[in-house]
Design a protein around this motif. Structure first.
Motif, mmCIF file in Angstrom:
data_model
loop_
_atom_site.group_PDB
_atom_site.id
_atom_site.type_symbol
_atom_site.label_atom_id
_atom_site.label_comp_id
_atom_site.label_asym_id
_atom_site.label_seq_id
_atom_site.Cartn_x
_atom_site.Cartn_y
_atom_site.Cartn_z
ATOM 1 N N SER A 243 -23.806 94.104 69.667
ATOM 2 C CA SER A 243 -24.503 94.364 70.920
ATOM 3 C C SER A 243 -23.512 94.635 72.042
ATOM 4 N N HIS B 165 -25.651 89.037 75.772
ATOM 5 C CA HIS B 165 -25.682 89.328 74.344
ATOM 6 C C HIS B 165 -26.053 88.099 73.520
ATOM 7 N N LEU C 21 -31.301 89.168 73.380
ATOM 8 C CA LEU C 21 -31.401 90.289 72.447
ATOM 9 C C LEU C 21 -32.783 90.345 71.807
ATOM 10 N N LEU D 80 -29.481 97.090 65.400
ATOM 11 C CA LEU D 80 -28.185 97.429 65.979
ATOM 12 C C LEU D 80 -27.341 98.265 65.020
#
Length: 960
Positions: A471, A487, A492, A543
């Motif tokens: 991230s 993060h 998230l 991600l």
């Protein structure tokens, strides 16, 4: 019996300003500022979602301030007189915030000439008389006067028991009751108004009594029972400053008591019954979100996930309209892989070896597994392993308890009933082949912590991926979806999954009632722990798809990912400090601080609290009459470092002594005292924690304790470094990149004269002095050194003038001359700023992106700050990338040279610190120097050599 009614009253005005300061400037498709509107909407969204999952309200309303005038202004014209006007870009957002409230189909209360606090108080009291409970959603200390009030008289007909009032602080996700108020202020809520009257309030300009702070105020009220009694008792007190202040300030305190009193009999423009919650209609909200371009929230609403209308799903709206676009400074809009909502009831508690073996076999077959550990402490060097969770897919997760003490929670006493669980040693032995298998990828969120916990339990977990670092490599510096740019897992999950995770305090409690995780009932422990693994697995899927599409795979794979186990090993090994030397330094500093305190008081002609900026400002500018004492918005004189340094240069001896006092006080509290407390009792060493996501440019940051801010160039700082020592028979070796940022600037800006100077080994500051001043003297070299570094940080004429002690015009002439002599530097600055404004981010030579969402902010200070950071980020970030690559390559190189016993202990900015036997210094030094000098290769070939300076000795200081 009828359902108990529960009214929630939201302090909307507080929400607005929190939202404004939380987010960068954003504009809607029409160009209107909407940053605060977006933040306000997300906060309302989260509140509704949290309350929907918990024991939520039956009724809810948002209360706003309509005007700045109230009856308090008639009583005291200076009430709130010092409050600044709202920021220019916030003013047009006020009506849009009202639109947002209406879009959520929530009642909105705002009355002219009545403060929101008084409306909240009036509604709260009226509701309790109807038998309703009331929760005030705020953290305002004035409203805390209402907490714990329960109606017991004047109840409405037919009501047998009145309702009670509490508070919910959504920023801390904490309930506030009587106990919390007493803990914070030292008095129960019904006496809080008396304490506030004595304290006063600089924000609202409530006078109080000068010199009476919270502790003194609460003691006075507790000792006397009320404000009136405390004031009446003042004449009989022993002679003291406090007695004088109470006698002189009685009238002020009595006025303040009226000002802080909440008005509880305001007219109620909306009937309580009309605040009933009947769900949030999706269409008005969707229309509002679409109008202002809030696509991520619109997507959540359409998906019916994590939203106020959790069961709604708008028909006929094309989700593709809000997905698939390239990433932008506004946030990631890559499509999320299709996944079901998080279902905690699907998780399994693994309590037998048979079931554990089945999970291990499935993980081996899947070749990837999300892993999370639960422990007894946040410090990975002292904690005990309590359990491990695994996830193989959405809702396909389990928790393996290893050290829980009671089946149903409730403590660890002799009557505890330990649950069925696999023996810790047996379970770890079974998990070890899986967690160490090269064929299975282990995914974690901040997996460095889990690496250290498992390493202490005999497991070297590898290979790994870390969603937190992924991230960071995608979104460093970028604020997304109104949730912020952090993060951590909770952020998230909210940002990318539209999911609110269980929090640790939800299962373990807070304060005195908190319990260790090992005492949490297994059902609740499984929900919490398995969810962490489940969410980590989901985040990784999202991600990992973004990494190659958005150009982040290069920096992650080449720089950050290989570094994670290296940094974890450094943390575990730690560094030895000499406790006796630190203790001696603490005593020396304490004596010096005491001496300086007396000298400062003598200079001032009076005793005062040196650590109080307010009192220090009054002494410097009111009592002693020094010039330039400008007051800030708070009405206090500024006494920050720059002010004191200016007074010092102007010959004010008291400023010189205060600067020294501050430095010694900080060094004592932050280092010589704190480092003694940080020594691990088992290892005898200090184990700092490095963050790979702590600095926006990619530099590592150090905490608990912070070992990166010990002063380098001062004698006092060197004394502290002398306390860092090796084990007997060893030495410490320090290897430092020499002027690496200037070398990188010469390469990146393509400045031939600087490249030639570095290539020939010439002193770069002397070369700059010669170019600028025509000669090299001690003064010209010192000025050139300051200018060299200052230019790379985008310093202004005033900033450079302050550093060099010259006028701003002269500083501008120096900057102009510098750019004339080194035009490549100016071209680099212009090119960098143009690129950042166009793309929204800067980039290092290795592809690390740093986002600057405020680079075009209307606020000139915000814009200038972003521009300065953007100029330096590619250089400082490339420097950070290089030393990280050196760290990742260091241990293999030392192993190949037969020096595997050499330990890398610390990374401090451009320096690496090692511990090794004294006899190995000659063999290890060239290996370390070569790895550091060649760290950029083969990815980047620099036009300048990287210079490395190496020293060694019996302490960290002696190694320089």
């Amino acid at each position: 019996m009828a359902e108990k009614q529960h009214l929630y009253l939201v302090d909307g005005s507080a929400y607005i300003f929190r939202a404004y300061h939380r987010l960068p400037p954003l504009t809607n498709p029409e160009g209107t500022p909407v940053g605060a509107v977006y933040g306000y909407s997300t906060m309302l969204w989260k509140l509704a979602d949290d309350l929907d999952k918990a024991d939520g309200p039956t009724h809810l309303a948002v209360v706003l301030d309509k005007s700045s005038h109230s009856f308090r202004n008639d009583l005291y014209p200076d009430y709130k007189a010092h409050r600044p006007d709202p920021p220019e870009d916030l003013v047009p957002q006020f009506p849009l915030i009202r639109d947002a409230t209406r879009a959520f189909s929530l009642p909105m209360i705002e009355e002219p000439d009545v403060e929101a606090d008084d409306m909240i108080a009036s509604y709260a009291i009226a509701a309790t008389k109807k038998g309703w409970d009331v929760t005030i959603v705020s953290s305002d200390k004035d409203l805390m006067q209402l907490i714990g009030q329960c109606a017991d008289e004047d109840l409405e007909p037919g009501v047998e028991t009145g309702g009670c009032i509490d508070m919910l602080d959504t920023m801390k996700d904490a309930r506030i009751g009587r106990e919390e108020v007493e803990e914070k202020f030292g008095v129960p809520p019904e006496l809080l108004g008396d304490v506030l009257a004595l304290m006063g309030d600089s924000v609202d300009n409530i006078p109080g009594i000068y010199g009476v702070g919270p502790k003194t105020a609460s003691k006075l009220i507790n000792d006397n029972g009320s404000l009136a009694a405390a004031l009446d008792a003042a004449p009989d007190m022993k002679k003291s400053k406090l007695k004088e202040r109470l006698l002189e300030g009685r009238e002020s305190a009595e006025l303040s008591r009226v000002l802080v009193e909440l008005k509880k009999d305001c007219g109620l423009p909306i009937a309580l019954e009309d605040m009933k919650l009947d769900g949030i209609a999706p269409e008005p909200l969707a229309e509002f979100l679409e109008l202002h371009g809030f696509n991520s929230l619109l997507k959540r609403l359409e998906a019916g996930s994590g939203s106020p209308g959790r069961t709604t799903n708008l028909e006929g709206r094309n989700r593709a309209d809000t997905e698939g676009a390239a990433a932008s400074p506004g946030g990631n809009v890559q499509p999320l892989p299709d996944m079901p909502d998080v279902d905690r009831s699907a998780y399994e508690t693994v309590q037998t070896m048979e079931r554990l073996q089945e999970w291990i076999a499935r993980a081996q077959a899947a070749h990837r597994v999300a892993v999370d550990t639960e422990t007894s402490d946040l410090d990975c060097m002292v904690c005990d392993l309590v359990g491990i969770s695994l996830a193989l897919g959405p809702n396909d997760a389990c928790y393996i308890p290893l050290a829980h003490l009671n089946e149903d929670g409730g403590g660890s006493d002799m009557f505890a009933n330990p649950p069925q669980q696999v023996g810790k040693a047996q379970a770890l032995a079974a998990l070890k082949p899986l967690l160490e298998s090269d064929a299975v990828l282990k995914i974690g969120q901040n997996i460095k912590y889990d690496i250290n916990v498992l390493a202490r339990n005999g497991i070297d977990i590898a290979p790994i991926d870390d969603t937190m670092v992924m991230s960071f490599d995608l979104d460093a510096g970028r604020s997304l979806d109104g949730i912020g740019g952090g993060h951590g897992m909770d952020e998230l999950a909210e940002r990318h999954l539209g999911h609110t995770c269980l929090k640790y305090k939800d299962v373990c409690g807070t304060g005195k009632k908190a319990i260790p995780f090992g005492e949490v009932p297994l059902g609740k422990a499984t929900e919490y722990a398995a969810e962490d693994a489940d969410v980590t697995w989901r985040l990784h899927m999202h991600l990992a798809r973004r990494m190659p599409m958005e150009g982040a795979a290069r920096i992650y794979q080449r720089v950050d990912r290989p570094l994670i186990p290296v940094v974890a090993a450094m943390e575990r090994h730690g560094i030895k400090v000499d406790r006796a030397e630190l203790s001696r330094l603490s005593e020396t500093f304490a004596e010096e601080i005491g001496r300086l305190e007396k000298e400062i008081h003598a200079e001032a002609g009076q005793e005062f609290t040196i650590g109080s900026p307010k009192q220090l400002g009054e002494v410097l500018f009111d009592t002693l009459g020094y010039k330039g004492g400008k007051k800030g918005k708070s009405g206090q004189h500024s006494t920050d470092q720059s002010v004191l340094e200016r007074l010092d240069k102007e010959g004010a001896p008291i400023a010189t002594k205060v600067l020294e006092y501050r430095q010694l006080s900080k060094l004592k509290s932050t280092y010589t005292d704190a480092l003694q407390a940080a020594i691990n009792e088992n290892t005898g060493r200090v184990h700092t924690s490095y963050s790979l996501v702590g600095a926006q440019t990619g530099r590592l940051s150090s905490t608990d304790p912070n070992l990166q801010n010990i002063p380098i160039r001062t004698e006092i700082g060197r004394q502290i470094r002398k306390a860092f020592v090796p084990d007997e028979g060893n030495v410490l070796l320090a290897a430092d990149y020499s002027q690496i940022e200037l070398r990188l600037a010469a390469h990146m800006a393509d400045v031939e004269t600087l490249k030639e100077a570095f290539a020939s080994g010439e002193d770069i500051h002397s070369r700059t002095a010669k170019e600028m001043y025509g000669e090299v003297t001690r003064d010209s070299r010192a000025a050139a050194k300051t200018i060299n570094f200052a230019i790379l940080y985008g310093i202004s004429r005033w900033g450079l003038a302050g550093r060099l002690g010259v006028e701003a015009d002269e500083a501008q002439d120096m900057i102009d001359t510098y750019f004339q002599r080194f035009p490549g530097i100016q071209k680099y600055i212009v090119r960098t700023l143009e690129t950042v404004r166009e793309k929204g981010y800067s980039e290092t030579l290795f592809g690390r992106k740093t986002w600057f969402p405020r680079i075009s902010a209307k606020n000139p200070n915000e814009r200038a700050g972003s521009e300065r950071a953007a100029i330096n980020a590619p250089i400082q970030g490339t420097s950070a990338d290089i030393i990280k690559r050196a760290m990742a390559r260091m241990n293999p190189a030392l192993d190949d040279a037969g020096l595997g016993h050499v330990r890398m202990l610390l990374q401090v900015h451009d320096e690496l610190v090692f511990e090794l036997p004294k006899g190995d210094v000659e063999a290890a030094s060239p290996v370390i120097e070569r790895v550091m000098a060649e760290a950029a290769l083969p990815a980047v070939e620099l036009d300048v050599p990287l210079g490395i300076e190496i020293g060694h000795g019996p302490s960290w200081d002696d190694a320089h």
